[in-house]
Design an enzyme around this catalytic site. Structure first.
Site, short mmCIF file in Angstrom:
data_model
loop_
_atom_site.label_atom_id
_atom_site.label_comp_id
_atom_site.label_asym_id
_atom_site.label_seq_id
_atom_site.Cartn_x
_atom_site.Cartn_y
_atom_site.Cartn_z
N ASP A 150 0.83 -1.20 0.00
CA ASP A 150 0.00 0.00 0.00
C ASP A 150 0.86 1.25 0.00
O ASP A 150 1.95 1.28 0.57
CB ASP A 150 -0.93 0.01 1.22
CG ASP A 150 -0.17 0.10 2.54
OD1 ASP A 150 -0.05 1.22 3.08
OD2 ASP A 150 0.29 -0.94 3.03
N SER A 151 0.38 2.28 -0.68
CA SER A 151 1.01 3.60 -0.73
C SER A 151 2.46 3.46 -1.22
O SER A 151 2.68 2.95 -2.31
CB SER A 151 0.93 4.26 0.64
OG SER A 151 1.22 5.62 0.57
N ALA A 152 3.45 3.89 -0.43
CA ALA A 152 4.83 3.71 -0.86
C ALA A 152 5.14 2.24 -1.09
O ALA A 152 5.87 1.87 -2.02
CB ALA A 152 5.78 4.29 0.18
N HIS A 276 -7.16 7.84 0.73
CA HIS A 276 -5.93 7.11 0.42
C HIS A 276 -5.86 5.82 1.24
O HIS A 276 -6.12 5.81 2.45
CB HIS A 276 -4.75 8.02 0.77
CG HIS A 276 -3.40 7.45 0.52
ND1 HIS A 276 -2.95 7.10 -0.73
CD2 HIS A 276 -2.37 7.18 1.38
CE1 HIS A 276 -1.71 6.65 -0.64
NE2 HIS A 276 -1.34 6.68 0.63
#
Length: 305
Positions: A150-152, A276
């Site tokens: 997830d995300s980075a 997000h």
């Protein structure tokens, strides 16, 4: 569509403020503590066992279905946590990791890869490659290993797979990326057009953390900005989930287009008006669990067990 749930969650996140505020410059330790506090409120489903382990020379958490001990599972998920390459750990991503484990029936190893500023790019990418190589050396077939993050960490699923390909390793079975960060150049239109819609991320904070990670590297490096410059040829099937409210929306859109241009199977899964990494909010948002269900189906269809 849970309109009331989405609106309530958006308001709660705005009242609480972004994880890293733009109006102050807390220390890295303070940012890490704040992020860990936020993520500790995310639910972890019952029915999993969590054990400390080591993979590729790095600490990790093995998250397994809580069943009677038996032979080693023939397939595994390599999970990569979020946190802008500066914060986070396998513990902060435990809810997401366990959610996939419960839904797929597959164990996962969540990697505690090195973080900036102590270890800037490409240390974390190297850790992903080392972890994947270790899984192969343990006897896992590439078609029985999937990357998820997830995300980075979602971005690292792509960069790690590219670096593994370039190192001559076989492609894993599949990649699942939740709200991935895929463009260190920050040239996506949504970085501007979604700035007010995004209740969780802040442009100034993102830029500050990115500078700690990139340091003096070329931001157009394919491993830093795969949505902009990478040749994705040879990657396995991809599932990319993102929200219309995210500044990172165009990271996902452009990656999906590049993947299609490279003849890679890709599903771009966009949910409207959620935050997000909305998949973390299973306790307050119906769409979170539904998105994890779709991700689990994708993994079951592509990972050989």
């Amino acid at each position: 569509m849970s309109t009331i749930q989405r609106a309530r969650l958006d308001a709660q996140l705005r009242d609480a403020g972004a994880v890293v505020g733009a109006d102050s410059e807390p220390s890295v330790d303070e940012i890490r503590e704040s992020f860990a506090k936020l993520m500790s409120s995310m639910p972890v489903p019952e029915g999993v066992r969590v054990d400390e382990t080591v993979l590729g020379g790095r600490p990790a958490l093995r998250v397994s279905p809580d069943t009677t001990a038996g032979p080693a599972a023939p397939a595994i998920l390599l999970y990569l946590h979020g946190g802008s390459h500066v914060v986070g750990s396998p513990r902060t991503a435990l809810g997401l990791t366990a959610g996939l484990v419960i839904r797929t029936g597959l164990p996962s190893i969540s990697l505690d890869y090195r973080l900036a500023p102590e270890h800037p790019f490409p240390a974390d990418v190297q850790d992903v490659v080392a972890a994947y190589r270790d899984l192969l050396d343990q006897g896992y077939a590439p078609e029985s290993v999937a990357f998820a993050g997830d995300s980075a960490g979602g971005g690292l699923t792509i960069s790690g797979a590219l670096a593994a390909r370039d190192a001559g390793l076989p492609a894993p079975a599949a990649i699942v990326a939740f709200s991935p960060g895929l463009d260190a150049t920050r040239t996506g239109r949504s970085m501007t057009t979604k700035a007010d819609a995004d209740p969780l991320l802040d442009r100034a904070a993102l830029d500050r953390l990115s500078s700690l990670y990139v340091v003096g590297q070329d931001r157009r490096d394919p491993l830093l900005s795969p949505a902009v410059t990478a040749d994705l040829t040879g990657l396995p099937p991809l599932l990319v989930q993102v929200s219309t409210n995210e500044m990172l929306l165009d990271d996902a859109r452009r990656l999906a287009q590049r993947a299609a241009d490279a003849e890679v199977d890709v599903i771009l899964d966009i949910t409207a008006q959620v935050p997000h990494v909305f998949q973390s909010f299973t306790h307050v948002l119906d769409e979170a669990g539904e998105a994890l269900d779709r991700a689990a189906l994708f993994l079951r269809q592509h990972v050989r067990t």
